[in-house]
Design an enzyme around this catalytic site. Structure first.
Site, PDB file in Angstrom:
ATOM      1  N   CYS A  81    -103.512  12.259 -62.167  1.00  0.00           N
ATOM      2  CA  CYS A  81    -102.880  13.768 -61.703  1.00  0.00           C
ATOM      3  C   CYS A  81    -101.920  14.323 -62.546  1.00  0.00           C
ATOM      4  CB  CYS A  81    -104.071  13.426 -60.366  1.00  0.00           C
ATOM      5  SG  CYS A  81    -105.549  12.256 -59.741  1.00  0.00           S
ATOM      6  N   HIS A 131    -101.219  20.379 -56.810  1.00  0.00           N
ATOM      7  CA  HIS A 131    -101.172  19.183 -57.435  1.00  0.00           C
ATOM      8  C   HIS A 131    -100.184  18.368 -57.970  1.00  0.00           C
ATOM      9  CE1 HIS A 131    -101.833  13.634 -56.966  1.00  0.00           C
ATOM     10  NE2 HIS A 131    -101.682  14.493 -56.921  1.00  0.00           N
TER      11      HIS A 131
END
Length: 490
Positions: A81, A131
């Site tokens: 991610c 993120h």
């Protein structure tokens, strides 16, 4: 005479006013294209109907594929991610921007997608999962995940409906431009998409960049709305032959839940497509629909990502830009890698590509294959962590994925070699087999050239952690006793 002149002046002014207010075609042609970048978390390349999957229901993505450039070998340079997001925003490889481990912060000094487009007159917006804000050394590994991202850390995006990260997709919360906390009611991808629709309508009179980042189909797999879970009967689903026999029943249930998320997101995609048509924006909008990485889903007996197998590294990637490519399907078989996305978008928009960017603009090669600039995509894992840490079998590796082949190398030497044309499920590892020695050498040379181009000397994980002053999370640094014997070249 005076009255006649006044009448003529009035009629002339009226004609000019009428012309200025009824010439949308000319205005549209001279205006920079809008850019909408939609990506989900952990949606692998084969989980769409247009890729030949007989089970998953993705009618809107399937229709979009008929109107788009379909990059059939779209690769995540680091299939996990945070590194993907940092690479997407900067166009740089992970060892250059320094974010090669989840929950580490992208530096403010980075020149990013949002800043580049904003500086070129675009309105910018970001909705959903971020993120890349990260936590500081010594703080709890996930301590930044529930905190607002301050304005100076938003990397050039002004419209802001964002949470650092959550895997609770129902009634989740987010923060707005003023760091005020709000709730996404219900399945969060749906109100996030509604927010995107609002941004599109509000911004339609000026060029805009919108990034919409959905959390699913990332696990937990079973949390899609009941309506979509009822669409899939695990017993009827076709399981890929590279799932071990003893895991097939488990895989069927995981597939059913995973596909439910995919179909829910496909409905959300349909809402964006409908809005663009209704607002008259579709032709002059570059729409990208993709994912950050895939999910093994028990292929090769594994779950999740970071691995170099296709289920982990390959993602769907559709790019629709009717003003340039029309509404027709164009297939590109050669690879496109994560660092190449930003320069390609800039090239399509006619914007200057900054020297800080590592990736290549492939836009000219879409219609002229002889000019396509990439033959191999670099894949890497400088530091294995979390679900694929050393104790769980994770190892440092570098790899290349070409249109046909996969070749991966560990610190100890060659590791994987697949002919994906004759072995699409990667069941037959050809590495170190004498009859494939020439092919292996050729791909090893390709990998070495990629490493040279990116100034990557392929060191053990600890060297990179020290270089960037990072600390390992939890027990990620622990190695099994066999590790040091493994990394000694034979």
């Amino acid at each position: 005479m005076k009255k006649a002149f006044q009448l003529l002046l009035f009629l002339t002014s009226a004609v000019v006013l009428l012309y200025c207010t009824t010439r949308p075609t000319t205005a549209t042609k001279s205006r920079k294209p809008n850019v909408i970048y939609i990506f989900s978390d952990q949606w692998r390349a084969d989980a769409v109907g247009y890729a030949g999957n007989p089970d998953v229901k993705t009618p809107f993505a399937d229709q979009l594929a008929k109107e788009s450039v379909n990059f059939k070998t779209a690769v995540a340079t680091m299939p996990v991610c945070t590194p993907y997001r940092a690479t997407l925003l900067t166009g740089q490889y992970p060892l250059k921007h320094g974010v090669f481990y989840n929950d580490k912060p992208l530096p403010n000094e980075a020149l990013t997608m949002g800043e580049i487009f904003r500086d070129n007159g675009y309105q910018t917006g970001y909705i959903g999962k971020w993120h890349i804000n990260g936590h500081r050394n010594g703080e709890h590994p996930f301590s930044a995940r529930d905190k607002p991202i301050t304005r100076d850390r938003r990397q050039g995006f002004d419209y802001w409906k964002v949470r650092e990260v959550s895997h609770d997709y129902n009634d989740s919360f987010y923060f707005d431009e003023n760091d005020q906390k709000h709730l996404w009611p219900g399945y969060d991808a749906f109100p996030q998409t509604d927010s995107a629709v609002g941004f599109i309508k509000k911004s339609k009179d000026n060029p805009f960049l919108l990034v919409l980042s959905w959390g699913p189909p990332h696990n937990p797999y079973h949390t899609a709305p009941e309506k979509y879970r009822k669409m899939y009967d695990p017993k009827t689903l076709k399981i890929r032959p590279n799932v071990p026999k003893e895991m097939v029943d488990s895989a069927r249930q995981i597939y059913a839940d995973y596909y439910a998320h995919c179909t829910a997101l496909d409905d959300a995609l349909g809402k964006i497509l409908k809005t663009l048509d209704e607002q008259g924006l579709a032709d002059n909008t570059i729409l990208v629909w993709t994912s950050d990485h895939g999910d093994m889903l028990l292929t090769q007996g594994m779950l999740r990502k970071q691995r170099p197998w296709d289920e982990s590294i390959r993602v769907p990637l559709l790019l629709r830009y009717p003003a340039k490519f029309g509404r027709k399907s164009i297939e590109v078989n050669k690879p496109i890698n994560t660092p190449d996305i930003l320069p390609t978008l800039l090239g399509l928009c006619g914007l200057k590509i900054p020297a800080t960017i590592d990736g290549k603009d492939v836009s000219n090669g879409i219609l002229k294959p002889a000019e396509y600039p990439i033959d191999a995509a670099l894949v890497m894992l400088p530091v294995p962590f979390h679900e694929y840490n050393f104790q769980n079998g994770g190892r440092e590796y570098r790899a290349v994925r070409t249109e046909r082949y996969t070749y991966a190398r560990r610190l100890s030497g060659p590791w994987l070699l697949y002919d994906n044309q004759t072995d699409p499920y990667q069941l037959n590892n050809l590495v170190n087999k004498p009859e494939h020695a020439a092919l292996q050498k050729q791909l090893n040379d390709v990998l070495n050239q990629k490493l040279k181009e990116t100034n990557d000397t392929f060191l053990p994980a600890d060297e990179y952690m020290k270089r960037y002053n990072y600390t390992y999370d939890n027990k990620d640094s622990l190695r099994p006793q066999s590790y040091y014997a493994e990394i000694r070249p034979k």
